[in-house]
Enzyme design. Structure first.
Site, PDB file in Angstrom:
ATOM      1  N   CYS A   1       2.324   9.626  12.241  1.00  0.00           N
ATOM      2  CA  CYS A   1       2.530  10.544  13.354  1.00  0.00           C
ATOM      3  C   CYS A   1       2.005   9.887  14.618  1.00  0.00           C
ATOM      4  O   CYS A   1       0.819   9.640  14.759  1.00  0.00           O
ATOM      5  CB  CYS A   1       1.791  11.837  13.089  1.00  0.00           C
ATOM      6  SG  CYS A   1       2.378  13.183  14.103  1.00  0.00           S
TER       7      CYS A   1
ATOM      8  N   ASN B   1       0.790  -1.222   0.000  1.00  0.00           N
ATOM      9  CA  ASN B   1       0.000   0.000   0.000  1.00  0.00           C
ATOM     10  C   ASN B   1       0.826   1.277   0.000  1.00  0.00           C
ATOM     11  O   ASN B   1       0.335   2.321  -0.395  1.00  0.00           O
ATOM     12  CB  ASN B   1      -0.970   0.002   1.192  1.00  0.00           C
ATOM     13  CG  ASN B   1      -0.318  -0.428   2.486  1.00  0.00           C
ATOM     14  OD1 ASN B   1       0.268  -1.504   2.576  1.00  0.00           O
ATOM     15  ND2 ASN B   1      -0.387   0.409   3.493  1.00  0.00           N
TER      16      ASN B   1
ATOM     17  N   SER C   1     -11.231  -5.224   0.243  1.00  0.00           N
ATOM     18  CA  SER C   1     -12.013  -4.193   0.923  1.00  0.00           C
ATOM     19  C   SER C   1     -12.625  -3.250  -0.110  1.00  0.00           C
ATOM     20  O   SER C   1     -11.918  -2.716  -0.966  1.00  0.00           O
ATOM     21  CB  SER C   1     -11.095  -3.410   1.866  1.00  0.00           C
ATOM     22  OG  SER C   1     -11.819  -2.379   2.486  1.00  0.00           O
TER      23      SER C   1
ATOM     24  N   GLN D   1      -5.010  -3.820  -1.888  1.00  0.00           N
ATOM     25  CA  GLN D   1      -4.566  -2.818  -2.863  1.00  0.00           C
ATOM     26  C   GLN D   1      -4.593  -3.341  -4.294  1.00  0.00           C
ATOM     27  O   GLN D   1      -4.600  -2.564  -5.249  1.00  0.00           O
ATOM     28  CB  GLN D   1      -3.141  -2.347  -2.544  1.00  0.00           C
ATOM     29  CG  GLN D   1      -3.029  -1.507  -1.287  1.00  0.00           C
ATOM     30  CD  GLN D   1      -3.699  -0.145  -1.408  1.00  0.00           C
ATOM     31  OE1 GLN D   1      -3.851   0.408  -2.496  1.00  0.00           O
ATOM     32  NE2 GLN D   1      -4.114   0.400  -0.281  1.00  0.00           N
TER      33      GLN D   1
ATOM     34  N   HIS E   1     -13.893  -0.191  -0.108  1.00  0.00           N
ATOM     35  CA  HIS E   1     -13.666   1.260  -0.223  1.00  0.00           C
ATOM     36  C   HIS E   1     -12.362   1.622  -0.949  1.00  0.00           C
ATOM     37  O   HIS E   1     -12.092   2.784  -1.219  1.00  0.00           O
ATOM     38  CB  HIS E   1     -13.741   1.947   1.149  1.00  0.00           C
ATOM     39  CG  HIS E   1     -12.564   1.737   2.053  1.00  0.00           C
ATOM     40  ND1 HIS E   1     -11.575   2.673   2.214  1.00  0.00           N
ATOM     41  CD2 HIS E   1     -12.214   0.701   2.857  1.00  0.00           C
ATOM     42  CE1 HIS E   1     -10.683   2.237   3.088  1.00  0.00           C
ATOM     43  NE2 HIS E   1     -11.047   1.027   3.491  1.00  0.00           N
TER      44      HIS E   1
END
Ligand SMILES: *Cc1c(COP(=O)(O)O)cnc(C)c1O
Length: 374
Positions: free
Chosen positions: A325, A151, A199, A179, A201
């Site tokens: 992050c 990905n 998946s 992916q 979406h």
């Protein structure tokens, strides 16, 4: 401000066609597929049609397709389900260091439960090394789980060879193809794949629905207890509207497959060429050829991913950095680290993943913005 979206590996917008297919199943045909009256039979029939479409797109049989709530759940169900059901045969699982967290964290959970996991290294382009895979196999290996395509850097793994190695040693092979669906043609029979996650979406379907293919005859166990839905492998009243949407999305993404992929490769290579010509401190990550058609991943030496994203966002551009992050500190991506990319370069990474609505003009705008970030 015009929004330019280059983050299709994160998620995609539901297409008009998919939305229209879903709408009747929210208010008109709302029956519980397990019930015994006409509106329930309509729901059940719609699910079966969607199952047939998903199966057809990867050359599986409908009875080998189990709907889930997302790609992460499909990975959990495949890996835990196969590990638990085959425990008496062994407790060793082989995966790679560049998997999605849905696979990595599932393996770590199994490790705490007494399974033994080998995390394979990858080369500098992100490819699993076949000799290392073969060397890692032991008498107690029950499962190999390696992603179809990465990905972050878009590298497409040598799935056919990996599957051959698994078969030679009589080991079950699962692949996270979240992916790859819609971006690579996949024939589970030809590739001899035992289990595969997807998946909706990520290919213009809705968020919150996924599917797991498991080949007939492969032993796997349910991990969510309750009712007898999904051939007794996944409890919970079916998400009818979204399952219908997933069926429609996969059908349409493979309907104009060649045209779409060629278009994506074309704009991707246009972007890569412009960046390499005009931004001397940029370096492409991943392989040039065996990469997802819409993926480009560059390190921009001297800049930070955070700074790039901030500046792009000011210009209405959506993209991703090669770091996550966490608690205020920037952790370099585990994928780039596994590829041997230095922490400094990994933290200067920008992933752009293109979609069919992006144009060359959008890419020109993106490159011009990138050139101005100092
Ligand atoms: C997005 C993604 C997942 C997780 O899918 P969700 O539906 O968001 O849970 C798993 N694996 C890969 C490779 C992905 O890109």
């Amino acid at each position: 401000m015009k929004i330019r979206y280059f983050d299709h590996a994160a998620t995609t917008a539901v297409s008009e066609e998919v939305l229209n297919a879903m709408l009747p199943y929210f208010r008109k045909n709302y029956g519980n597929p397990s019930s015994m009256y006409e509106i329930a039979r309509i729901s059940k029939k719609a699910i079966n049609e969607a199952r047939a479409k998903v199966a057809h797109s990867i050359n599986a049989s409908p009875k080998e397709i189990y709907f889930t709530s997302c790609g992460s759940e499909s990975d959990n169900l495949a890996i835990k389900g196969i590990a638990y059901a085959n425990k008496e045969k062994g407790n060793h699982i082989i995966t790679s260091k560049i998997e999605h967290n849905a696979v990595l964290n599932t393996c770590q959970r199994l490790e705490k439960q007494g399974y033994e996991i080998t995390y394979l290294d990858v080369d500098e382009k992100g490819f699993v090394r076949l000799d290392e895979l073969e060397d890692a196999i032991k008498d107690n290996t029950i499962l190999i789980t390696i992603m179809f395509a990465n990905n972050e850097v878009g590298t497409i793994e040598p799935i056919e060879q990996i599957s051959k190695i698994a078969k030679k040693h009589n080991i079950i092979f699962h692949t996270d193809a979240v992916q790859a669906i819609g971006n690579v043609r996949i024939d589970v029979k030809e590739l001899d794949i035992d289990a595969l996650s997807m998946s909706a979406h990520k290919f213009y379907g809705p968020k919150g629905v996924g599917a797991l293919y498991v080949k007939s005859g492969i032993n796997f166990q349910r991990i969510q207890d309750g009712g007898h839905q999904e051939m007794d492998k996944r409890a919970g009243t079916e998400n009818v509207a979204e399952i219908v949407g997933m069926g429609k999305a996969i059908e349409s993404v493979y309907r104009n497959f060649d045209e779409r992929c060629n278009y994506l490769k074309d704009i991707r290579d246009y972007y890569i060429n412009r960046v390499e010509r005009e931004i001397p401190y940029a370096k492409l990550n991943g392989d040039r050829i065996k990469r997802l058609p819409g993926n480009a991943n560059f390190s921009f030496k001297g800049l930070t991913g955070e700074r790039i994203l901030f500046n792009l966002d000011l210009n209405g551009i959506c993209a991703s950095a090669g770091s996550a992050c966490a608690t205020g500190s920037l952790l370099p991506s585990h994928v780039l680290s596994a590829m041997g990319i230095t922490e400094e370069l990994a933290n200067s990474t920008l992933r752009t993943t293109f979609g069919e609505e992006n144009t060359k003009e959008d890419i020109d705008f993106l490159v011009d913005c990138l050139k101005n970030i100092k």
